[in-house]
Design a protein around this motif. Structure first.
Motif: not given
Length: 139
Positions: A2-18
């Motif tokens: 299971t993902d340990i991040l909240t949907p908002e945290q996951r979204s923020t992390r994925m938005s930083r992928v170059r």
């Protein structure tokens, strides 16, 4: 798992992928430059799919596809969480790659697609592929 991040945290992390200027892309660019192959990167913005590296005179466009994002058959991983979303996302990316390749081919461009793992493990082979395409285009 299971993902340990909240949907908002996951979204923020994925938005930083170059999307451009990744380590793998820079590694390929340095190797091409050392081999005496002079390319452009800003000229790619005007082309379909925005290639990572272009050789405008020879009309050769090079894409470095990430194993995860483009569904590499060898190294692509499928997330367990939200699997349907990711399957659809990766399938859309692959369909877009095919469309971009055909648009560039119609415009007279030769497209080279390199997998991220190829650049990491077979860098010289990747440089040879690009060099061969450039030699063929010059004829």
């Amino acid at each position: 798992m299971t993902d340990i991040l909240t949907p908002e945290q996951r979204s923020t992390r994925m938005s930083r992928v170059r999307q451009h200027g990744t380590d793998v892309e820079l590694r390929l660019r340095r190797a091409l430059w050392r081999a005496g192959l002079r390319y452009r990167i800003t000229a790619a913005k005007a082309l379909a799919g925005r290639p990572d590296i272009v050789f405008p005179t020879a009309k050769v466009a090079v894409f470095v596809d990430g194993c995860f994002w483009h569904g590499c058959p060898t190294h692509g991983t499928k997330p367990k969480t939200n699997a349907r979303f990711w399957d659809e996302k990766i399938n859309r990316n692959r369909a877009r790659d095919v469309l971009v390749d055909s648009k560039l081919a119609e415009a007279g461009w030769h497209v080279i697609r390199l997998w991220e793992h190829e650049v990491k493990k077979e860098l010289e082979h990747c440089v040879k592929r690009v060099s061969l395409a450039l030699q063929t285009a010059e004829r």
